[in-house]
Motif scaffolding. Structure first.
Motif, PDB file in Angstrom:
ATOM      1  N   LEU B  50      28.832 -33.503 -48.740  1.00 12.04           N
ATOM      2  CA  LEU B  50      27.821 -32.605 -48.015  1.00 12.04           C
ATOM      3  C   LEU B  50      26.796 -32.752 -48.423  1.00 12.04           C
ATOM      4  O   LEU B  50      25.566 -32.823 -47.627  1.00 12.04           O
ATOM      5  N   THR B  51      26.330 -32.525 -49.946  1.00  6.99           N
ATOM      6  CA  THR B  51      25.053 -32.542 -50.255  1.00  6.99           C
ATOM      7  C   THR B  51      24.460 -33.845 -50.369  1.00  6.99           C
ATOM      8  O   THR B  51      23.125 -33.925 -49.869  1.00  6.99           O
ATOM      9  N   MET B  52      25.150 -34.980 -50.242  1.00  4.75           N
ATOM     10  CA  MET B  52      24.684 -36.169 -49.894  1.00  4.75           C
ATOM     11  C   MET B  52      23.874 -36.290 -48.459  1.00  4.75           C
ATOM     12  O   MET B  52      23.039 -36.700 -48.397  1.00  4.75           O
ATOM     13  N   GLY B  53      24.830 -35.810 -47.550  1.00  5.97           N
ATOM     14  CA  GLY B  53      24.341 -35.813 -46.167  1.00  5.97           C
ATOM     15  C   GLY B  53      23.271 -35.083 -45.967  1.00  5.97           C
ATOM     16  O   GLY B  53      22.364 -35.473 -45.194  1.00  5.97           O
ATOM     17  N   VAL B  54      23.228 -33.891 -46.536  1.00  8.38           N
ATOM     18  CA  VAL B  54      21.837 -33.067 -46.226  1.00  8.38           C
ATOM     19  C   VAL B  54      20.717 -33.430 -46.947  1.00  8.38           C
ATOM     20  O   VAL B  54      19.703 -33.562 -46.257  1.00  8.38           O
ATOM     21  N   SER B  55      21.048 -34.123 -48.117  1.00  3.20           N
ATOM     22  CA  SER B  55      19.814 -34.507 -48.554  1.00  3.20           C
ATOM     23  C   SER B  55      19.276 -35.847 -48.183  1.00  3.20           C
ATOM     24  O   SER B  55      18.073 -36.240 -48.091  1.00  3.20           O
ATOM     25  N   ALA B  56      20.228 -36.617 -47.765  1.00  3.47           N
ATOM     26  CA  ALA B  56      19.869 -37.732 -46.817  1.00  3.47           C
ATOM     27  C   ALA B  56      18.923 -37.425 -45.725  1.00  3.47           C
ATOM     28  O   ALA B  56      17.993 -38.064 -45.383  1.00  3.47           O
ATOM     29  N   ALA B  57      19.334 -36.712 -45.012  1.00  5.14           N
ATOM     30  CA  ALA B  57      18.556 -36.085 -43.762  1.00  5.14           C
ATOM     31  C   ALA B  57      17.210 -35.764 -44.338  1.00  5.14           C
ATOM     32  O   ALA B  57      16.188 -35.988 -43.604  1.00  5.14           O
ATOM     33  N   LEU B  58      17.140 -34.670 -45.278  1.00  7.83           N
ATOM     34  CA  LEU B  58      15.824 -34.337 -45.842  1.00  7.83           C
ATOM     35  C   LEU B  58      15.010 -35.646 -46.136  1.00  7.83           C
ATOM     36  O   LEU B  58      13.689 -35.743 -46.021  1.00  7.83           O
ATOM     37  N   LEU B  59      15.674 -36.574 -46.887  1.00  6.49           N
ATOM     38  CA  LEU B  59      14.732 -37.696 -47.587  1.00  6.49           C
ATOM     39  C   LEU B  59      14.252 -38.513 -46.248  1.00  6.49           C
ATOM     40  O   LEU B  59      13.261 -38.915 -46.229  1.00  6.49           O
ATOM     41  N   ALA B  60      15.202 -38.594 -45.000  1.00  3.35           N
ATOM     42  CA  ALA B  60      14.746 -39.295 -43.833  1.00  3.35           C
ATOM     43  C   ALA B  60      13.245 -38.562 -43.461  1.00  3.35           C
ATOM     44  O   ALA B  60      12.346 -39.083 -43.055  1.00  3.35           O
ATOM     45  N   ALA B  61      13.627 -37.233 -43.543  1.00  2.00           N
ATOM     46  CA  ALA B  61      12.243 -36.294 -43.101  1.00  2.00           C
ATOM     47  C   ALA B  61      11.031 -36.580 -43.801  1.00  2.00           C
ATOM     48  O   ALA B  61      10.162 -36.680 -43.339  1.00  2.00           O
ATOM     49  N   LEU B  62      11.412 -36.743 -45.143  1.00  2.00           N
ATOM     50  CA  LEU B  62      10.264 -37.102 -46.017  1.00  2.00           C
ATOM     51  C   LEU B  62       9.489 -38.300 -45.543  1.00  2.00           C
ATOM     52  O   LEU B  62       8.503 -38.507 -45.522  1.00  2.00           O
ATOM     53  N   GLY B  63      10.450 -39.282 -45.382  1.00  2.00           N
ATOM     54  CA  GLY B  63       9.817 -40.612 -44.971  1.00  2.00           C
ATOM     55  C   GLY B  63       8.957 -40.539 -43.607  1.00  2.00           C
ATOM     56  O   GLY B  63       8.117 -41.014 -43.477  1.00  2.00           O
ATOM     57  N   ALA B  64       9.474 -39.936 -42.525  1.00  2.00           N
ATOM     58  CA  ALA B  64       8.903 -39.345 -41.467  1.00  2.00           C
ATOM     59  C   ALA B  64       7.507 -38.822 -41.668  1.00  2.00           C
ATOM     60  O   ALA B  64       6.543 -39.305 -41.009  1.00  2.00           O
ATOM     61  N   MET B  65       7.490 -37.796 -42.447  1.00  2.00           N
ATOM     62  CA  MET B  65       6.326 -36.937 -42.860  1.00  2.00           C
ATOM     63  C   MET B  65       5.337 -37.815 -43.443  1.00  2.00           C
ATOM     64  O   MET B  65       4.085 -37.810 -43.046  1.00  2.00           O
ATOM     65  N   ILE B  66       5.663 -38.683 -44.444  1.00  2.00           N
ATOM     66  CA  ILE B  66       4.900 -39.616 -45.081  1.00  2.00           C
ATOM     67  C   ILE B  66       4.373 -40.556 -44.189  1.00  2.00           C
ATOM     68  O   ILE B  66       2.872 -41.007 -43.911  1.00  2.00           O
ATOM     69  N   GLY B  67       5.166 -41.146 -43.375  1.00  2.00           N
ATOM     70  CA  GLY B  67       4.710 -41.886 -42.089  1.00  2.00           C
ATOM     71  C   GLY B  67       3.595 -41.669 -41.327  1.00  2.00           C
ATOM     72  O   GLY B  67       2.470 -41.957 -41.162  1.00  2.00           O
ATOM     73  N   TYR B  68       3.803 -40.074 -40.871  1.00  2.00           N
ATOM     74  CA  TYR B  68       3.126 -39.589 -39.901  1.00  2.00           C
ATOM     75  C   TYR B  68       1.538 -39.196 -40.708  1.00  2.00           C
ATOM     76  O   TYR B  68       0.579 -39.414 -40.306  1.00  2.00           O
ATOM     77  N   LEU B  69       1.747 -38.642 -41.952  1.00  2.00           N
ATOM     78  CA  LEU B  69       0.479 -38.476 -42.723  1.00  2.00           C
ATOM     79  C   LEU B  69      -0.360 -39.874 -42.920  1.00  2.00           C
ATOM     80  O   LEU B  69      -1.313 -39.651 -42.615  1.00  2.00           O
ATOM     81  N   PHE B  70       0.310 -40.926 -43.085  1.00  2.00           N
ATOM     82  CA  PHE B  70      -0.373 -42.072 -43.234  1.00  2.00           C
ATOM     83  C   PHE B  70      -1.182 -42.526 -41.811  1.00  2.00           C
ATOM     84  O   PHE B  70      -2.109 -42.965 -41.960  1.00  2.00           O
TER      85      PHE B  70
END
Lengths: 440, 469
Positions: B50-70
């Motif tokens: 469960l933890t890995m699932g949730v944190s992987a989703a958040l990690l993907a969000a992080l990637g998306a946010m950084i991409g958007y920022l760049f």
């Protein structure tokens, strides 16, 4: 290849040709190990070692391990870090390298780095980086020095081929004696067994251990791939680009905007117009050429001698009158007090606050000229107007601060000041004269 | 098997007896089993997935946010003039702070010969590394023109352009960079003997290869141990001043400026205390689920948690002292701006964040004066979470209130984060927990060889003598 794959095959299973390498004895406890080590050492062996799952207390003395030179190595690394920290900061921020060391290539040249007027070389501010580099290099020394002195990584080790030896990282203790030890002989096994070994076994070494062909090939190919970035960088450095850089993100080049031509409503302004009307007081270029008297104080190539009271803006200041009157004078005095008096003084004698302040402190400010200076007295009004607009010698222009009509009002007032200070009895109306000449 | 008190409550101080560091009566092999079981089992507890699932989703969000920022530029964040630092630097300071507890446990407690540290040092160090990774991320992405990030380093270049070495921001690059590198080396060095344990027990070819590769052919040789222990001691001695320097340098980012509320000499010690405070809270927060899920209750005992809660209490008091001193000095200095800045913190538009900070950091930990609270799992879980919330707000309060109301009222402005910043922050937690989850599952969570060294390992060792050799 990795030791682990080798470990899987014990010496007994069929595999590459092997030869005995060393003798491995297992002990059940740390105490037994320490006692056995003392015996092996006393027997005079030199090429041997003890192995344990954790550092055993007292084993160093039992084996006779001399204190490592690692701390010296770490100290040297740390000292290198300190030196690099000092030199790096001095060279890049505090030395005029371009002049003093012109032979250094540009990309390595430091310079006197000017920042907020700080001294180029200010040791307190340089300490953090020196400190961090000292720690960093010491840590490298500790870690890599430990590995190097231990001969690690060593992915192949004959000991790891012994099945029993795997418990060395779990709960068993071992002594290994290499067979090329000068003392090695048939007595060795007996010595170990006598010292309380639970089991003694021979560790075999693979005779010839050339890595497989594919392994070498894979490395060559990998090395070639690793060279690609370097080759690209080298090419970029010598290549001349004729095209501008590629902009992946175009939003700086093509920005969203409101275009007047397309009649777009603009929410920024209350009236919603994209094309903005002229700001009040905006002048077209032609205005200057069409009325040089009013805007420049010139008529032809002469300075104007009269105040252009025909101009509606100026008449507005005079309350609609077409001549210089008291209202215009008051306006002039008011503006003069704001824009000129701090330098020229309220009376125009040239001793305003700025002038006194700077003279007292000997700041080297050219004092403003008095308006009754013979040079200034004879200036036509057009010239005075130009002085305000464009400045003169060390006096800065004020045209961008004071609207045109106000400048004329000031000129009128300056003229009045001059008049007042050079006045004679003849200037006083006749009925007042008697009052002034009467002795008190 | 050595006989020790089979008592899970080792928090009592019985006169004349040392409380055992390890409960459950484990011998050497027992310790190996307990730790390695986690990495070797083919499955993991449901909570882990469960933890890995949730944190992987958040990690993907992080990637998306950084991409958007760049792609769009820093305009997608709510920063403005004058509030040029917001969530980004708040998160940076928060995460660096979290890291500090790991180094404190692994280095400072080692120098002080606190043997109980062996149960928790490995995963506290892992926490440090992942926290510093999260921390390093924020200054890296906040610079606007990310493709010029290499300007941060003194690299020779054809423009002959060098960094300004008299700037605390540059010191940060060196301090955080060194901190990450040294922590990584320290952690990895500790792992080598334990990776060898996993190598020697490996069942599958792949794990034998990987653990074998990274354990570097360790054979537990006495000569190796000798140099290893030397290196470990020196690394600990190097890490100790390093960890103190890192948060001091971070605090210089603020203290060397002239802004009211930042320009104070109390910052370095106050930041370090706060860092240790929040870091320990994070260790407790992570230790509680880990020891329960992965069956480590015998190695990470109640006594460990009890000790850490005491540290939380002590550092919480230091932080509270710093808050009070700051206020006192603001008044005592007679500087109108300073006093204004502090009044604005407590009673201005951000008063609520100030009081969240104050209550969570100063009032809440006071419960740890009581032994029942220090040994009660739900209580400490709640306290440690609140402390982390409080410490996050501390950085937010320092950064945002001071920037938004400086000397010149006409320059004041307020700040509110955008959704991009909120998701980036959530994403950094995703990164942290994802890395930590991987670590828990695939690497030895407890320093096996170090715990073995403090076991009562000989049959004739006194009962309950947790003191090692």
């Amino acid at each position: 290849m990795s030791a682990s794959t080798v470990t899987k095959k014990s010496a007994a299973t069929a595999g590459p040709a092997t030869a005995p390498h060393s003798l491995v004895a297992e002990f059940a406890s740390a105490d037994a190990l320490v006692r056995a080590c003392e015996q092996v050492r006393n027997a005079g062996y030199t090429r041997w070692d003890a192995h344990s799952p954790y550092p055993v207390h007292g084993i160093d003395r039992a084996i006779g391990i001399r204190a490592t030179r690692l701390p010296v190595l770490i100290f040297l690394c740390g000292a290198t870090g300190t030196t690099i920290g000092i030199l790096l900061q001095w060279w890049t921020n505090a030395v005029n390298a371009g002049v003093e060391f012109p032979w250094v290539p540009t990309f390595l040249q430091g310079y006197n780095f000017i920042i907020s007027g700080k001294p180029y070389w200010s040791f307190p501010a340089n300490i953090p980086v020196i400190f961090e580099l000292t720690i960093l290099l010491s840590a490298f020394g500790a870690f890599f020095g430990m590995l190097a002195l231990n001969g690690l990584p060593q992915h192949y080790n004959p000991l790891l081929r012994v099945d029993r030896f795997r418990r060395v990282t779990d709960d068993r203790f071992f002594i290994s004696i290499a067979m090329d030890d000068p003392k090695y002989g048939s007595a060795t096994r007996r010595l170990l067994e006598g010292a309380g070994a639970a089991a003694v076994e021979v560790a075999d070494d693979v005779k010839e251990s050339a890595p497989p062909r594919w392994f070498l090939r894979a490395h060559v190919i990998l090395a070639c791939f690793l060279l690609i970035p370097l080759a690209v960088i080298a090419y970029m450095r010598v290549d001349k680009q004729t095209q501008p850089r590629i902009h992946i993100v175009q939003d700086m080049d093509n920005q969203e905007r409101y275009t007047a031509g397309k009649q777009m409503a603009n929410p920024v302004f209350a009236d919603g117009r994209s094309a903005r009307p002229k700001v009040a007081g905006t002048l077209a270029r032609e205005d200057f050429t069409q009325d040089p008297h009013y805007f420049q104080g010139r008529i032809g190539d002469q300075w104007a001698v009269g105040i252009p009271m025909y101009h509606p803006e100026l008449q507005k200041l005079a309350g609609g009158a077409a001549e210089v009157n008291e209202q215009l004078m008051r306006r002039g005095r008011d503006r003069y007090a704001i824009f000129c008096s701090h330098c020229h003084g309220l009376d125009g004698a040239g001793v305003g606050r700025v002038a006194t302040y700077t003279t007292e402190r000997e700041i080297g400010f050219v004092p403003p000229k008095s308006y009754v200076d013979p040079d200034v007295l004879v200036r036509p009004v057009g010239h005075l107007f130009n002085t305000i607009t464009n400045g003169i010698r060390t006096m800065a222009p004020h045209g961008d601060q004071i609207p045109v009509a106000d400048r004329w009002a000031i000129v009128a007032y300056v003229k009045a000041l001059q008049r007042a200070q050079t006045a004679t009895l003849e200037d006083v109306p006749t009925d007042e004269r008697s009052r002034m000449t009467q002795p008190k | 098997m050595a006989s020790i008190v089979h008592d899970r409550d080792n928090t009592l101080e019985r006169p004349g007896q040392r409380a055992p560091l390890v409960t459950g009566g484990h011998d050497l092999h027992g310790v190996t089993e307990v730790v390695c079981r986690v990495a070797e089992s083919r499955t993991a507890p449901a909570a882990w997935y469960l933890t890995m699932g949730v944190s992987a989703a958040l990690l993907a969000a992080l990637g998306a946010m950084i991409g958007y920022l760049f792609f769009e530029g820093v305009g997608v964040w709510g920063l403005n003039n004058p509030v040029g630092w917001g969530f980004d630097i708040t998160n940076f300071v928060f995460w660096v702070g979290i890291g500090h507890a790991g180094t404190l446990i692994s280095a400072i407690l080692y120098l002080f010969r606190q043997k109980w540290r062996t149960g928790i040092n490995r995963f506290a160090e892992a926490m440090t590394i992942f926290a510093v990774m999260c921390a390093g991320l924020f200054p890296g992405i906040h610079i606007g023109r990310v493709w010029l990030a290499f300007y941060l380093f003194p690299l020779p270049n054809q423009m002959a352009m060098w960094p300004n070495f008299r700037s605390p921001l540059l010191w940060d690059v060196f301090a955080v960079g060194t901190y990450f590198t040294v922590s990584l080396l320290f952690w990895y060095m500790g792992l080598i003997p334990d990776l060898a344990t996993l190598r020697d027990r490996a069942k599958s070819k792949l794990s034998a290869f990987l653990y074998g590769l990274f354990s570097m052919g360790w054979t537990g040789s006495a000569r190796h141990w000798h140099r290893y222990e030397r290196a470990y001691l020196i690394l600990a001695a190097l890490s100790t001043p390093l960890v103190l320097s890192v948060h001091s340098v971070v605090s210089f980012d603020f203290a060397t400026s002239v802004l009211p509320g930042w320009h104070t000499t109390i910052f370095p010690p106050y930041f370090v205390a706060g860092a240790i405070f929040s870091g320990f809270a994070m260790v407790v927060m992570l230790a509680i689920p880990c020891r329960a899920l992965f069956g480590l209750k015998d190695l990470i005992t109640l006594r460990h948690l009890d000790n850490m809660n005491k540290v939380i209490l002590a550092t919480g008091l230091m932080v509270g002292y710093a808050y009070t001193t700051e206020f006192f000095v603001a008044w005592y200095s007679g500087s109108a701006w300073e006093l204004f800045a502090f009044k604005a913190r407590a009673m201005g538009p951000w008063w609520w964040s100030y009081w969240i900070m104050f209550s969570c950091n100063v009032f809440v930990p006071q419960i740890f004066w009581f032994r029942w609270a220090r040994t009660n799992i739900p209580v400490m879980l709640v306290v440690s979470m609140l402390v982390n919330v409080g410490m996050w707000f501390e950085r937010f309060v320092i950064i945002v209130t001071s920037l938004s109301t400086d000397f010149l009222p006409s320059a004041w402005d307020t700040y509110w984060p955008t959704w991009v910043e909120a998701w980036t922050m959530a994403g950094s937690f995703g990164l942290f927990f994802f890395m930590f989850g991987l670590f828990c599952k695939f690497l030895p969570m407890v320093a096996i060889s170090e715990v073995k060294a403090v076991l009562p390992h000989d049959a004739h060792a006194p009962a309950a003598g947790g003191h090692g050799h």
